[in-house]
Design a protein around this motif. Structure first.
Motif, mmCIF file in Angstrom:
data_model
loop_
_atom_site.group_PDB
_atom_site.id
_atom_site.type_symbol
_atom_site.label_atom_id
_atom_site.label_comp_id
_atom_site.label_asym_id
_atom_site.label_seq_id
_atom_site.Cartn_x
_atom_site.Cartn_y
_atom_site.Cartn_z
ATOM 1 N N ASP A 175 41.664 32.468 20.411
ATOM 2 C CA ASP A 175 41.001 33.305 21.420
ATOM 3 C C ASP A 175 39.535 32.900 21.593
ATOM 4 O O ASP A 175 39.034 32.810 22.717
ATOM 5 C CB ASP A 175 41.074 34.780 21.013
ATOM 6 C CG ASP A 175 42.424 35.402 21.327
ATOM 7 O OD1 ASP A 175 43.117 34.885 22.226
ATOM 8 O OD2 ASP A 175 42.787 36.385 20.674
ATOM 9 N N VAL A 176 38.874 32.668 20.476
ATOM 10 C CA VAL A 176 37.458 32.279 20.555
ATOM 11 C C VAL A 176 37.330 30.919 21.256
ATOM 12 O O VAL A 176 36.470 30.728 22.124
ATOM 13 C CB VAL A 176 36.824 32.225 19.143
ATOM 14 C CG1 VAL A 176 35.415 31.644 19.206
ATOM 15 C CG2 VAL A 176 36.793 33.612 18.525
ATOM 16 N N LEU B 69 39.299 29.651 23.450
ATOM 17 C CA LEU B 69 39.546 29.836 24.882
ATOM 18 C C LEU B 69 38.374 30.540 25.567
ATOM 19 O O LEU B 69 38.012 30.204 26.694
ATOM 20 C CB LEU B 69 40.841 30.620 25.092
ATOM 21 C CG LEU B 69 42.118 29.799 24.884
ATOM 22 C CD1 LEU B 69 43.334 30.701 24.829
ATOM 23 C CD2 LEU B 69 42.269 28.757 25.996
ATOM 24 N N ASP B 70 37.804 31.535 24.890
ATOM 25 C CA ASP B 70 36.638 32.217 25.474
ATOM 26 C C ASP B 70 35.525 31.209 25.749
ATOM 27 O O ASP B 70 34.858 31.258 26.789
ATOM 28 C CB ASP B 70 36.117 33.305 24.522
ATOM 29 C CG ASP B 70 37.027 34.524 24.482
ATOM 30 O OD1 ASP B 70 37.886 34.657 25.371
ATOM 31 O OD2 ASP B 70 36.869 35.331 23.548
ATOM 32 N N GLU B 71 35.324 30.316 24.812
ATOM 33 C CA GLU B 71 34.251 29.322 24.971
ATOM 34 C C GLU B 71 34.597 28.306 26.059
ATOM 35 O O GLU B 71 33.772 27.981 26.907
ATOM 36 C CB GLU B 71 34.006 28.587 23.650
ATOM 37 C CG GLU B 71 33.516 29.477 22.521
ATOM 38 C CD GLU B 71 32.068 29.925 22.713
ATOM 39 O OE1 GLU B 71 31.405 29.421 23.624
ATOM 40 O OE2 GLU B 71 31.618 30.797 21.948
ATOM 41 N N THR C 223 36.620 28.504 28.606
ATOM 42 C CA THR C 223 36.703 29.024 29.968
ATOM 43 C C THR C 223 35.362 29.527 30.482
ATOM 44 O O THR C 223 35.263 29.948 31.634
ATOM 45 C CB THR C 223 37.749 30.156 30.056
ATOM 46 O OG1 THR C 223 37.447 31.139 29.048
ATOM 47 C CG2 THR C 223 39.150 29.635 29.826
ATOM 48 N N ALA C 224 34.343 29.470 29.643
ATOM 49 C CA ALA C 224 33.003 29.843 30.122
ATOM 50 C C ALA C 224 32.442 28.760 31.041
ATOM 51 O O ALA C 224 31.467 28.993 31.751
ATOM 52 C CB ALA C 224 32.067 30.071 28.942
ATOM 53 N N GLU D 13 32.939 25.698 34.053
ATOM 54 C CA GLU D 13 33.745 25.397 35.230
ATOM 55 C C GLU D 13 34.267 23.975 35.130
ATOM 56 O O GLU D 13 33.738 23.060 35.759
ATOM 57 C CB GLU D 13 32.916 25.574 36.500
ATOM 58 C CG GLU D 13 32.641 27.024 36.860
ATOM 59 C CD GLU D 13 33.868 27.756 37.389
ATOM 60 O OE1 GLU D 13 34.627 27.178 38.165
ATOM 61 O OE2 GLU D 13 34.060 28.919 36.975
ATOM 62 N N TYR E 91 50.106 28.958 24.410
ATOM 63 C CA TYR E 91 49.206 29.990 24.945
ATOM 64 C C TYR E 91 47.914 29.363 25.485
ATOM 65 O O TYR E 91 47.419 29.764 26.545
ATOM 66 C CB TYR E 91 48.890 31.020 23.866
ATOM 67 C CG TYR E 91 47.986 32.132 24.356
ATOM 68 C CD1 TYR E 91 48.443 33.046 25.299
ATOM 69 C CD2 TYR E 91 46.676 32.236 23.905
ATOM 70 C CE1 TYR E 91 47.611 34.052 25.775
ATOM 71 C CE2 TYR E 91 45.839 33.243 24.379
ATOM 72 C CZ TYR E 91 46.316 34.148 25.309
ATOM 73 O OH TYR E 91 45.483 35.133 25.786
ATOM 74 N N THR F 16 46.921 29.681 29.367
ATOM 75 C CA THR F 16 45.661 30.320 29.758
ATOM 76 C C THR F 16 44.851 29.399 30.673
ATOM 77 O O THR F 16 44.326 29.836 31.705
ATOM 78 C CB THR F 16 44.832 30.674 28.512
ATOM 79 O OG1 THR F 16 45.589 31.580 27.710
ATOM 80 C CG2 THR F 16 43.514 31.323 28.887
ATOM 81 N N VAL G 34 47.572 28.338 33.941
ATOM 82 C CA VAL G 34 48.076 29.379 34.848
ATOM 83 C C VAL G 34 47.015 30.456 35.090
ATOM 84 O O VAL G 34 46.669 30.751 36.229
ATOM 85 C CB VAL G 34 49.367 30.012 34.281
ATOM 86 C CG1 VAL G 34 49.829 31.169 35.165
ATOM 87 C CG2 VAL G 34 50.465 28.958 34.193
ATOM 88 N N VAL G 35 46.491 31.016 34.011
ATOM 89 C CA VAL G 35 45.535 32.122 34.174
ATOM 90 C C VAL G 35 44.259 31.617 34.847
ATOM 91 O O VAL G 35 43.753 32.230 35.787
ATOM 92 C CB VAL G 35 45.214 32.766 32.802
ATOM 93 C CG1 VAL G 35 44.176 33.879 32.960
ATOM 94 C CG2 VAL G 35 46.492 33.324 32.182
ATOM 95 N N GLN G 36 43.760 30.496 34.361
ATOM 96 C CA GLN G 36 42.517 29.965 34.926
ATOM 97 C C GLN G 36 42.757 28.942 36.042
ATOM 98 O O GLN G 36 41.789 28.433 36.623
ATOM 99 C CB GLN G 36 41.650 29.350 33.827
ATOM 100 C CG GLN G 36 41.217 30.359 32.762
ATOM 101 C CD GLN G 36 40.322 31.461 33.322
ATOM 102 O OE1 GLN G 36 39.529 31.222 34.222
ATOM 103 N NE2 GLN G 36 40.450 32.667 32.794
ATOM 104 N N GLU G 37 44.009 28.611 36.281
ATOM 105 C CA GLU G 37 44.390 27.735 37.404
ATOM 106 C C GLU G 37 43.699 26.374 37.368
ATOM 107 O O GLU G 37 43.219 25.891 38.399
ATOM 108 C CB GLU G 37 44.102 28.427 38.736
ATOM 109 C CG GLU G 37 44.857 29.733 38.920
ATOM 110 C CD GLU G 37 44.564 30.423 40.236
ATOM 111 O OE1 GLU G 37 45.478 30.541 41.045
ATOM 112 O OE2 GLU G 37 43.387 30.832 40.437
ATOM 113 N N ARG G 38 43.610 25.776 36.197
ATOM 114 C CA ARG G 38 43.016 24.440 36.076
ATOM 115 C C ARG G 38 44.108 23.419 35.773
ATOM 116 O O ARG G 38 45.061 23.750 35.046
ATOM 117 C CB ARG G 38 41.987 24.396 34.941
ATOM 118 C CG ARG G 38 40.878 25.392 35.093
ATOM 119 C CD ARG G 38 39.957 25.020 36.217
ATOM 120 N NE ARG G 38 39.078 26.119 36.531
ATOM 121 C CZ ARG G 38 38.306 26.173 37.606
ATOM 122 N NH1 ARG G 38 38.319 25.191 38.468
ATOM 123 N NH2 ARG G 38 37.526 27.195 37.827
#
Lengths: 395, 274
Positions: free
Chosen positions: A166-167, A169-171, A173-174, A176, A204, A208, A211-215
């Motif tokens: 999670d950490v 991914l948080d980093e 996806t910060a 672009e 996952y 993320t 699909v979630v961030q569409e990259r």
């Protein structure tokens, strides 16, 4: 999209695979190519208008005593490169050198350098994130039209801890990013439950970002599990013939003997795995207790499978032929993806049931399979999918 | 207690103090007339000078319909009743705060709110690398034409600045914080995705009438940190999807600013919002 993962002696597969349309492109491995040959091979590949990228393999640099193979010939970075060499100033120069080198190549995508991340609380994570951020800055400054893929190499210790994932991914996806090149360490010798858990976290991450961030996401060194990564949103996956091209680990760069040449093996999409041709497939063809078994096993992609399906003596299976079969299987799996994770995963679960049925029939006719052929991936994939669905909230 | 007449006497000529429109303890907001133009005067105690200066330095450059424009490029000192204060002028925004709107919004009104707030935080982030961090109804003005303005940017922080305040809930307001604001010691820098979460809370609140995370409940912190909130029934799926994304427990589950804009636009289109 299926890409050939460059690696040990992969040039034959690449040269034969690309013109015949077995793959959509190649991710070159500088550790396995002399610089001048790499350029000529890239030029040849470019004639086929395929996707090409160059994995700078900086993750080798943090190893204390690596076997760098051809990497030093490129003079992109010192080997080994201790963590203190990743200061802000040096890191910028390092990244510029690596990106500028790629800009001069006929690649279609640029790949940002990275180091393998062993923990989100140690230096490796900070270096990897700094490399990603600096790469984005350099790419923006260079104003090259080709997309820059941020690379992430996650070791098992990161994938084993969902909070770390999670950490991470948080980093990630910060920023672009235009896309990602993901490498996951999932040791196939690990116990099945452990592999399933690691694979679910890798799925996952892919989901993320894809699909979630569409990259756009590519998963390197994926092996046949690339099919799962494609199902959860990866735009592409890469695999090569040798085991080291089918799962990522920095340990593949540890000094050591080359090992034995692999025995002829046939990859089959019907079982999402492979069988030894002489010791497993041929006895299965010869047995009469389940007359349809061989035909059912071979009822999939690939010229080698088709050759065996015709009956008669075993077709010659030198390594290029076996490798071509693997590429055909990967390409076939890639083609099955429709792009809706839930639909794709539903279908894969049905296919896993069918594959499991084939393994049961193999067992029933008394043909013993070795460790790599035994079908453990079926249970691992199934469990990983279930864990992933729960993790991603898709149920 | 501040004597408005005392303050009026110390204001420059041409500036006439009007009614007090907000009382935040030591922090006061007044209407005022500035040579025929209606303005707002913000008065803050001296110990909030840094915050006031930051608000002025950021807000004086704003050129956005969903953000207030600060009319001064510096703060002014004033002594009132023996205490030091600073003040500055801001363009007056007609309307009232969202806090005073007690009726529930319909989906299209909620989407309009979401769209305006997302536009404001996008501007803050992309032009100034600023995170607002305190998006809540009292910090949102509703103009008579139904458009929204995100005010009180002073609490916002440049992403590279260190936090002025620290502690579990500061900056931010209980009931209107993102999970990562509850964990200041985790070392993560906040970014625009924190604001998107806060927008999610406000959008939920105007639709449902209560906040998704109820600060008076004993399990408030647990539920916020676990990302557990009651999913309202009867909302159009487009709104449900938007809330699901905005209220993503982890920043990586939330949309990018671009995705958030697109989701709102698409939902407006599908729900035939004018």
């Amino acid at each position: 999209m299926f890409l050939i993962q460059g690696g040990h002696q992969s040039s034959t597969h690449i040269e034969e695979g690309l013109p015949e349309g077995r793959a959509d492109g190649v991710i070159w491995s500088p550790g396995d190519e002399r610089p001048h040959l790499l350029r000529s091979r890239m030029a040849e590949a470019a004639e086929h208008e395929v996707v090409q990228a160059f994995d700078p393999q900086l993750y080798v640099a943090l190893l204390e005593d690596p076997n760098p193979k051809r990497l030093p010939d490129y003079e992109l970075f010192d080997l080994p490169l201790p963590p203190r060499q990743f200061s802000a100033r040096r890191l910028a120069q390092l990244v510029e050198g690596i990106i500028d080198f790629q800009i001069e190549l006929p690649v279609t995508h640029l790949i940002a350098p990275t180091v393998a991340v062993s923990s989100m609380t140690d230096r490796s994570a900070q270096i990897a994130l700094n490399l990603a951020e600096t790469s984005l800055d350099v790419a923006e400054d260079r104003d090259d039209d080709r997309p820059l893929l941020i690379s992430v190499a996650a070791e098992e210790s990161v994938l084993a801890d969902s909070e770390s994932v999670d950490v991470l991914l948080d980093e990630l996806t910060a920023h672009e990013a235009e896309g990602y090149y993901l490498l996951f360490e999932i040791d196939p010798s690990k116990d099945a439950a452990g592999q399933a858990s690691l694979l679910s976290e890798a799925l996952y991450v892919t989901y993320t970002l894809g699909v979630v961030q569409e990259r756009p996401v590519w998963v390197g060194y994926a092996g046949l599990a690339g099919y799962l990564f494609r199902a959860v949103g990866a735009k592409g996956f890469a695999a090569g013939w040798f085991q080291k091209q089918q799962w990522f680990s920095t340990q593949h760069w540890a000094p050591g003997g080359g090992g034995r040449s692999p025995r002829p093996r046939i990859y089959l999409d019907t079982i999402f795995g492979s069988l030894l041709i002489d010791a497993e497939l041929m006895p299965l063809r010869r047995q009469r207790r389940d007359a349809a078994l061989a035909a059912d096993l071979l009822d999939g992609a690939g010229d080698l499978a088709a050759g065996h399906a015709e009956g008669g003596p075993a077709p010659d299976a030198p390594r290029p032929v076996c490798a071509a079969q693997l590429l055909d299987v990967c390409a076939e799996l890639d083609k099955r993806i429709v792009g809706d994770p839930e639909e794709d995963l539903d279908r894969i679960q049905e296919e896993l049931d069918q594959a499991e049925g084939l393994y049961d029939r193999i067992s029933a006719v008394g043909v013993e399979l070795d460790g790599r052929s035994a079908g453990t991936q079926i249970g691992i994939w199934r469990t990983a999918i279930e864990l992933f669905i729960d993790r991603a909230g898709l149920d | 207690m501040i004597d408005p007449q005392d303050f009026q006497n110390k204001l420059p000529e041409g500036l006439t103090l009007g009614r007090q429109i907000h009382d935040g303890g030591q922090r006061k907001v007044f209407e005022a007339d500035d040579r025929g133009t209606k303005v707002v005067i913000k008065l803050m105690p001296e110990d909030e000078r840094n915050r006031a200066e930051r608000e002025v330095s950021i807000g004086s450059t704003f050129d956005h319909p969903n953000l207030p424009r600060i009319l001064d490029d510096e703060v002014f000192d004033v002594e009132l009743d023996g205490n030091e204060f600073v003040w500055f002028r801001e363009r007056f925004i007609e309307g009232e705060t969202l806090e005073k709107r007690t009726d529930n919004y319909d989906p299209c009104q909620a989407l309009a709110l979401a769209g305006d707030l997302i536009a404001a935080v996008t501007y803050l982030w992309e032009k100034h690398t600023v995170v607002h961090r305190d998006i809540k109804p009292v910090n949102i003005m509703v103009r008579p034409d139904g458009t929204f303005v995100l005010i009180d940017v002073g609490i916002g922080r440049h992403q590279t600045e260190s936090s002025i305040t620290s502690g579990l809930f500061g900056p931010g307001t209980r009931g209107h914080v993102a999970p990562e604001q509850m964990m200041p010691n985790k070392g993560r820098k906040l970014d625009s995705r924190t604001d998107l979460f806060l927008i999610g809370i406000v959008v939920y609140q105007v639709l449902v009438g209560v906040r998704p995370f109820r600060p008076r409940k004993p399990d408030y912190e647990t539920k916020l940190l676990a990302g557990e909130w009651p999913h309202p029934e009867g909302l159009p799926p487009q709104i449900g999807d938007l809330l699901e994304r905005l209220l993503g427990h982890r920043p990586h589950q939330r949309p990018s600013l671009e995705q958030a804009r697109d989701m709102v636009s698409q939902a407006k289109k599908e729900l035939a919002c004018s």
